[in-house]
Enzyme design. Structure first.
Site, short mmCIF file in Angstrom:
data_model
loop_
_atom_site.label_atom_id
_atom_site.label_comp_id
_atom_site.label_asym_id
_atom_site.label_seq_id
_atom_site.Cartn_x
_atom_site.Cartn_y
_atom_site.Cartn_z
N ARG A 48 3.02 -12.94 -0.67
CA ARG A 48 2.55 -14.33 -0.76
C ARG A 48 3.56 -15.19 -0.01
O ARG A 48 4.56 -14.72 0.48
CB ARG A 48 2.37 -14.79 -2.21
CG ARG A 48 3.25 -14.18 -3.31
CD ARG A 48 4.71 -14.44 -3.20
NE ARG A 48 4.98 -15.86 -3.01
CZ ARG A 48 6.13 -16.30 -2.52
NH1 ARG A 48 7.07 -15.48 -2.13
NH2 ARG A 48 6.35 -17.59 -2.37
N GLY A 49 3.15 -16.43 0.16
CA GLY A 49 3.95 -17.34 0.97
C GLY A 49 3.27 -17.49 2.33
O GLY A 49 2.98 -16.47 2.98
N ALA A 50 3.03 -18.70 2.77
CA ALA A 50 2.21 -18.91 3.96
C ALA A 50 2.61 -18.06 5.16
O ALA A 50 1.80 -17.31 5.70
CB ALA A 50 2.20 -20.41 4.30
N ARG A 89 -7.34 -15.68 0.92
CA ARG A 89 -6.85 -16.85 0.18
C ARG A 89 -7.17 -18.07 1.05
O ARG A 89 -7.08 -18.01 2.27
CB ARG A 89 -5.33 -16.78 -0.10
CG ARG A 89 -4.95 -15.77 -1.16
CD ARG A 89 -3.45 -15.82 -1.49
NE ARG A 89 -3.13 -16.94 -2.39
CZ ARG A 89 -1.88 -17.26 -2.72
NH1 ARG A 89 -0.85 -16.61 -2.20
NH2 ARG A 89 -1.63 -18.27 -3.55
N GLN A 194 7.29 -17.88 -9.30
CA GLN A 194 7.93 -17.53 -8.03
C GLN A 194 9.42 -17.92 -8.02
O GLN A 194 10.25 -17.25 -7.43
CB GLN A 194 7.24 -18.23 -6.85
CG GLN A 194 5.87 -17.69 -6.50
CD GLN A 194 4.75 -18.46 -7.19
OE1 GLN A 194 4.95 -19.00 -8.28
NE2 GLN A 194 3.56 -18.47 -6.59
N ASP A 235 2.09 -24.87 2.62
CA ASP A 235 1.08 -23.88 2.94
C ASP A 235 0.11 -24.38 3.99
O ASP A 235 -0.47 -23.60 4.74
CB ASP A 235 0.33 -23.47 1.67
CG ASP A 235 1.25 -22.70 0.74
OD1 ASP A 235 2.07 -23.35 0.06
OD2 ASP A 235 1.19 -21.47 0.75
N ASN A 245 1.25 -27.68 -1.03
CA ASN A 245 2.27 -26.73 -1.45
C ASN A 245 2.01 -26.34 -2.89
O ASN A 245 1.10 -26.86 -3.53
CB ASN A 245 3.67 -27.32 -1.24
CG ASN A 245 4.75 -26.26 -1.30
OD1 ASN A 245 4.70 -25.27 -0.58
ND2 ASN A 245 5.72 -26.45 -2.18
#
Ligand SMILES: CSC[C@H]1O[C@H](OP(=O)(O)O)[C@H](O)[C@@H]1O
Length: 343
Positions: A48-50, A89, A194, A235, A245
């Site tokens: 995960r994480g843009a 997503r 996170q 994001d 975000n």
């Protein structure tokens, strides 16, 4: 010497993803040879994480190419696979950006074999470029933030959210490397934690001192003078600077504004959606209710209680002191400033 964290690897024609659902207790990699499994790993937040989502999608397109290469109309089949991956997503722009970039590259090739070679090299290049861009972003960010004092961050924006260095947490890494006298405060970031699970793991692994706090403590930390700046990731950033975000970011920005504390966003220019004029149009992912009902695998609330679980929120550009990118720091008015950095 910094212990390298690589959440995404390519090895023996397989995509290896560090399973972030299991951190910090276990460091295990999933080995994926199928693009649909890679898409599911994005949906399930194995990765995960843009930026990390974008890099993973770029490699997933190589796996998709493997699955369609023998078809007469492999380009049509690849486009269909791209549509499946794009649905993994909705909020991070990097996902669609990376997929579309790979699709365009494949269409320019004369054969399926040439396309596969080109896509794999492009994915490797994207990973390497991300790390280099993050390091440049880190240097710009160190200059933009106060030389000393408390720095609050939210969610995880480090090596685990990118190719291996970080955006907002990359600025914090660069600050410590430059000898900045910073005290780091990390929000735990409910419900997926996170901050508590991933940022804490990264900073501890690297020996960067920090303290962990519940999200609801951020206002108190600001009110009692402990925080001199806030820095978060993003994001999707609209062309006017509105930034989506992790949920809770907007609340931090309002609190920082009230306490006259500078609030920064750190993100690569690939996170800016120049086709989106402003932030109200950003699709906010709603995740499963059980992510709120449960914590650490244990049920917290009575079963089947009604839940709202938006995974992101949008911070208006007027609350953002600067957007730190790999090409410099954009300041308001952001439409012009971001376009100028893009060139
Ligand atoms: C460096 S972008 C990280 C960004 O992604 C996180 O969301 P998620 O963990 O749900 O992918 C969060 O919004 C971070 O700021």
């Amino acid at each position: 010497m910094r212990a390298e964290i690589r959440p995404i690897r390519w090895q023996d024609h397989q995509l290896l993803l560090l399973d972030q659902r299991r951190l910090p207790a276990e460091e295990t990699y999933l080995e994926l040879a199928d693009y649909r499994a890679a898409g599911q790993a994005i949906t399930d937040m194995v990765v995960r994480g843009a930026p990390a989502i974008g890099i993973t999608a770029a490699y997933a397109m190589v796996l998709a190419m493997d699955s369609v290469a023998q078809q007469a109309d492999w380009q049509m089949a690849l486009a269909a696979a791209a549509d499946e991956l794009r649905a993994a997503r909705p909020t991070a722009v990097n996902l669609a950006w990376a997929i579309d970039r790979q699709l365009q590259l494949a269409r320019a090739q004369s054969s399926a074999a040439a396309a596969r070679t080109a896509l794999l090299q492009a994915a490797h290049d994207l990973l390497a470029q991300d790390i280099a861009d993050n390091q440049r972003m880190g240097r710009f960010g160190v200059e933009a933030l106060p030389e000393r004092g408390g720095i609050l961050t939210h969610c995880n924006t480090g090596s685990l959210a990118t190719g291996g260095y970080g955006t907002a947490l990359g600025v914090i890494r660069a600050g410590f490397a430059a000898g900045r006298d910073w005290q780091i405060y990390a929000d735990e970031t409910r419900p997926w934690l996170q901050g508590a699970r991933l940022t804490a793991w990264e900073l501890q692994k690297e020996g960067i001192p920090f303290s962990l706090n519940v999200d609801a403590a951020s206002g108190h930390l600001m009110a009692t003078g402990r925080i001199q700046a806030v820095i978060v990731g993003a994001d999707r950033i609209a062309a006017n600077g509105d930034a989506a975000n992790k949920i809770g970011t907007y609340s931090l920005a309002v609190l920082a504004h009230y306490h006259q504390i500078p609030f920064f966003v750190a993100a690569p220019l690939s996170t800016v959606d120049f086709a989106m004029p402003e932030g109200s149009q950003i699709v906010i992912e709603e995740r499963a209710a059980d992510e709120v009902r449960n914590c650490g695998g244990r049920q917290m609330s009575p079963a089947e209680v009604a839940v709202r679980n938006p995974a992101f929120d949008v911070t208006p550009a007027k609350l953002i002191a600067g957007i730190i990118t790999e090409r410099g720091v954009a300041r308001a008015p952001y439409t012009q400033a971001l376009a100028a950095l893009r060139g």
